[in-house]
Write a protein that holds these residues in place. Structure first.
Motif, PDB file in Angstrom:
ATOM      1  N   CYS A   6      48.230  40.799  44.169  1.00 13.99           N
ATOM      2  CA  CYS A   6      47.396  41.561  43.241  1.00 13.99           C
ATOM      3  C   CYS A   6      46.054  40.839  43.095  1.00 13.99           C
ATOM      4  O   CYS A   6      46.004  39.672  42.683  1.00 13.99           O
ATOM      5  N   TYR A   8      43.807  41.146  40.958  1.00 11.97           N
ATOM      6  CA  TYR A   8      43.436  40.904  39.567  1.00 11.97           C
ATOM      7  C   TYR A   8      44.276  39.765  38.988  1.00 11.97           C
ATOM      8  O   TYR A   8      43.746  38.891  38.301  1.00 11.97           O
ATOM      9  N   CYS A   9      45.607  39.817  39.258  1.00  9.17           N
ATOM     10  CA  CYS A   9      46.468  38.755  38.741  1.00  9.17           C
ATOM     11  C   CYS A   9      46.323  37.487  39.581  1.00  9.17           C
ATOM     12  O   CYS A   9      46.654  36.393  39.111  1.00  9.17           O
ATOM     13  N   HIS A  60      49.354  47.995  40.127  1.00  5.71           N
ATOM     14  CA  HIS A  60      50.284  46.978  39.652  1.00  5.71           C
ATOM     15  C   HIS A  60      50.920  47.464  38.356  1.00  5.71           C
ATOM     16  O   HIS A  60      50.598  46.995  37.258  1.00  5.71           O
ATOM     17  N   CYS A  64      49.596  43.894  35.655  1.00  4.54           N
ATOM     18  CA  CYS A  64      48.357  44.126  34.936  1.00  4.54           C
ATOM     19  C   CYS A  64      48.071  45.610  34.733  1.00  4.54           C
ATOM     20  O   CYS A  64      47.231  45.980  33.905  1.00  4.54           O
TER      21      CYS A  64
HETATM   22 ZN    ZN Z   1      48.024  42.633  38.687  1.00  3.32          ZN
END
Ligand code: ZN
Length: 245
Positions: A6, A8-9, A60, A64
């Motif tokens: 991911c 973002y994560c 996700h 998130c």
């Molecule tokens: Zn994520």
């Protein structure tokens, strides 16, 4: 388990946390009212659905919750990279070597399916093997033939014994040795087909030995031989000729 990164994560998480969200980089026109029906149809329904390198949206869901884009091989289901939404579309040439290096997984499951087909053919052959019972019956049916053969041998023995009775002892001894060898060879050939008739033949031979007179053996030849009636005729003619000579 397949792990998806991911953007973002910043972590690789199990695929169960993600959800596929369709093809990526499909832009909605700014003036939707001015677009033609064909363009709107293409925007709404038409997808590339390519075999190989694809650009997809993923979410996700159990993380998130954000949407992001991924470059994936639709043949091998392997992710090459993931990037945040709004970032430029990566150049496909960048992943060409990776796509060519990965062996396709589709061709492998096809071969075991083909290998599984001959298995049902094997049980089809099995009942044919079970039909060997009639073959055993054939051997049993063939036993009377063996009996007839042994009976004809017995007739030959009895005829030669009758000759030996008529002939002098020295000549009879030479004549008796030859048929024993012949009968042993023929009995070996007859035993593998059916052992029971051979035993019967031996018993009959023992009974014939007990009854040495040729007159008592004559009716037994006729009864057992049945179809082989010409055989006893030969035995009769043979001793008569030599008796006359
Ligand atoms: Zn994520």
């Amino acid at each position: 388990m397949l792990l998806i990164h991911c953007p973002y994560c910043g972590e690789e998480r199990p695929e169960l946390e993600f959800r596929h969200a369709g093809e990526a980089h499909i832009a909605r026109s700014a003036n939707i009212t001015e677009t033609s029906d064909e363009d709107f149809e293409a925007f709404l329904y038409l997808r590339t659905n390519t075999k190989g390198l694809v650009y997809e949206r993923w979410r996700h869901v159990h993380g998130c919750g954000r949407f992001f884009n991924a470059v994936r091989d639709s043949v091998t289901d392997r992710f090459f990279t993931t990037y945040r939404a709004g970032q430029p579309k990566p150049d496909p040439a960048r992943f060409a070597k990776a796509v060519a290096a990965v062996e396709p997984l589709v061709a492998e499951p096809a071969t075991p399916v083909v290998a599984a087909q001959p298995k049902p053919a094997a049980p089809a052959r099995a009942p044919r093997k079970t039909t060997t019972q009639p073959a055993v019956e054939d051997t049993t049916v063939a036993t009377p033939d063996a009996d007839a053969a042994t009976a004809s041998e017995e007739t030959r023995r009895s005829a030669r014994r009758a000759k030996s009775a008529a002939m002098p002892e020295a000549a009879s001894a030479v004549v008796e040795e030859k048929p024993q060898r012949k009968t042993s060879a023929t009995s070996k050939t007859a035993e593998p087909t059916a052992k029971a008739p051979a035993g019967k033949a031996r018993k009959a031979a023992g009974a014939a030995k007990a009854e040495n007179p040729s007159d008592a053996l004559a009716p037994e030849k006729r009864d057992e031989a049945g179809k082989l009636k010409p055989a006893p005729k030969r035995t009769r003619t043979a001793p008569v000729k030599k008796g006359e000579a």
